[in-house]
Enzyme design. Sequence first.
Site, mmCIF file in Angstrom:
data_model
loop_
_atom_site.group_PDB
_atom_site.id
_atom_site.type_symbol
_atom_site.label_atom_id
_atom_site.label_comp_id
_atom_site.label_asym_id
_atom_site.label_seq_id
_atom_site.Cartn_x
_atom_site.Cartn_y
_atom_site.Cartn_z
ATOM 1 N N SER A 294 0.824 -1.205 0.000
ATOM 2 C CA SER A 294 0.000 0.000 0.000
ATOM 3 C C SER A 294 0.864 1.264 0.000
ATOM 4 C CB SER A 294 -0.897 0.010 1.238
ATOM 5 O OG SER A 294 -1.773 -1.093 1.205
ATOM 6 N N ILE B 68 2.904 -10.784 -8.254
ATOM 7 C CA ILE B 68 2.595 -10.138 -9.525
ATOM 8 C C ILE B 68 1.648 -11.021 -10.352
ATOM 9 C CG2 ILE B 68 3.561 -9.121 -11.629
ATOM 10 C CD1 ILE B 68 4.195 -7.671 -8.880
ATOM 11 N N ARG C 235 -34.512 -26.123 -0.520
ATOM 12 C CA ARG C 235 -34.171 -26.849 0.710
ATOM 13 C C ARG C 235 -35.350 -26.827 1.690
ATOM 14 N NH1 ARG C 235 -31.166 -30.526 3.462
ATOM 15 N NH2 ARG C 235 -30.658 -29.800 5.566
ATOM 16 N N GLN D 89 -24.045 -19.284 4.942
ATOM 17 C CA GLN D 89 -24.977 -19.495 6.059
ATOM 18 C C GLN D 89 -26.298 -20.100 5.578
ATOM 19 O OE1 GLN D 89 -23.637 -18.971 8.893
ATOM 20 N NE2 GLN D 89 -25.366 -19.476 10.212
ATOM 21 N N GLU E 31 -5.700 -3.966 -5.279
ATOM 22 C CA GLU E 31 -6.000 -2.640 -5.842
ATOM 23 C C GLU E 31 -6.438 -1.672 -4.738
ATOM 24 O OE1 GLU E 31 -7.175 -2.002 -9.690
ATOM 25 O OE2 GLU E 31 -6.682 -3.995 -10.428
#
Lengths: 383, 248
Positions: A129, A154, A267, A335, A362
């Site tokens: 950073s 990279i 489900r 979940q 990024e």
Amino acid sequence: MDTETFDLFRDTVRRLVDERLIPAEDEVEETDNIPARIADQIREMGLFGLSVPEEFGGLGCTMSEEAAIIRELCRAAIVYRSLIGTTVGIGSQGIVMDGTDEQKAEWLPKFATGEAIASFALTEPEAGSDAGSLRTTAIREGDSYRINGTKRYITNAPRASVFTLMARTEPDVKGSAGISAFILPADTPGITLGKPDKKMGQKGAVTCDVILDDVVLPASAIIGGVPGRGFKTAMKVLDRGRIHIAAVALGMADRLLGMSLEYAMERKQFGQRIADFQLVQAMLADSKVDLLTIEALMRSVAARFDAGEKVSLECSALKYHASEAVGRIADRAVQIFGGAGYMAEYKVERFYRDVRLLRIYEGTSQIQQTIIAKNMIRAAEAA
Amino acid sequence: MKILVPVKRVIDYNVKPRVKADGTGVDLANVKMSMNPFDEIAVEEAIRLKEKGVATEIVAVSVGPAKAQETLRTALAMGADRAILVQTDDEVEPLAVAKILKAIADEETPGLVILGKQAIDDDSNQTGQMLAALTGRPQGTFASEVTVDGDSVTVKREVDGGLETVKLTMPAIVTTDLRLNEPRYASLPNIMKAKSKPLANKTPADYGVDIAPRLKTLKVSEPPVRQAGVKVPDVDTLVAKIKELGIA
């Protein structure tokens, strides 16, 4: 691009995703590689040329158009996007934005067809950073530069034909002002690649170290021909890249929420489908709200970017929000799937790991927060 | 040699069709439409023949509403050279389409007309055969392999008993079956280039064809919902059940 052409364009990418990319996801995961037939198909379709201007053989998409296509593409595992990501984004855009006419003419037509893959080499073992602390040096010797240093994580380095390399040309100048961006062909003597990195997710994406040992480049390899502007180039590239990453997040959000809803409606527990339980409904609703807010913010930021407005703060806000929101959507998807969501045979477990990176590369979420706040403070001070 | 490829705009194969409430037809409002998949195979075959140097020009033609232009653009983006839209908002039956295609074939004199064996909306499977009859040309239907050699074309046909190979003297009509090829995706640069390829706008009247329907649709209805089956504990019960139902 007119609407009819763009719609046809997006429909074609949608078919590629549904008919080819999604069915090959397990193969990519198991072999940790994008099969050549799929990579060829992506290349033949012209996806490498999304952001290259039309005059150089690319598609010349606006940011809004690029984002819509990337969203479509990223309904499939986001590793496919990584194949084109560096060429569409950070690896090539420096040349598009700041390159000399000769540099554009040499490289952009090859990027447009995917004949050449671009990679972006900024990060180092001691500099992520904090890009101003780069240690890779480029020492001027007459009409050329001698480069030494190590680049880390990279993306697409083993696939790259060329690197956009950030190195310090003025060792006496501290911080970002002494940094230049070089166009470094991958076959230049002195370049060694490290072992492929083992990663949490995105199997099939390739990253590794790039070691530069007495690499010699002509001074004409500096992007734009003027040293010391590398950091400015990088910053310009990053705004566009942040919108692009948000589009990646949005595409995966579409997929994850689609899977969550479908599963919740199939489900059955306690004699009824789990979608009828209000606590499951709450998760579905929260994910929908997250998705809609990414979409709304992306539309507005991309449109303002295309209109030429200065939107660095908004680009950071969008990238921050989109990457965090898709993380929540992925977490809820696991979940909702319950035990199945933890199993590798259901894809939510994989996507949960894949999207974790979006909050890091990024610009981490914390860097985005800092950019947002600093921009706010600066504007208030100037007022 | 020129190849004529008729293409039809139909309801997308991924869409689940719904019958209109009044039973007059399938509801097409806001439904995704795309090129009939068998016609995509026809376009692909024509492009492959051009890539082999057998064909020199591919002309795509569609009969239908203004929006059929999008379908023609898809054909152009895949690799057709030019397109003809015969525009009508009326319902056109296979015979009317075959008559229009005959008129176009008379004008264009293609060596081959390659078209889908049927369209996935009405499954008529008639247009190619009718066109062959109207033009008096030989036909090779349900093609799974097409080889052009000089002025003849060899077509491997998928028939009930297996594969039948026929040799036709060109000009000829070929209809495509599913296994003939796997159509390519139009590349994004070619989609952009397709904009500048010529597309002629015509009407059935230009070809002097009366397209008034010869058939009357009485009713369109959903297929009956399949009834749930019954589980039986053993073979004896199964046999008893079968006898009871009078199946065996």
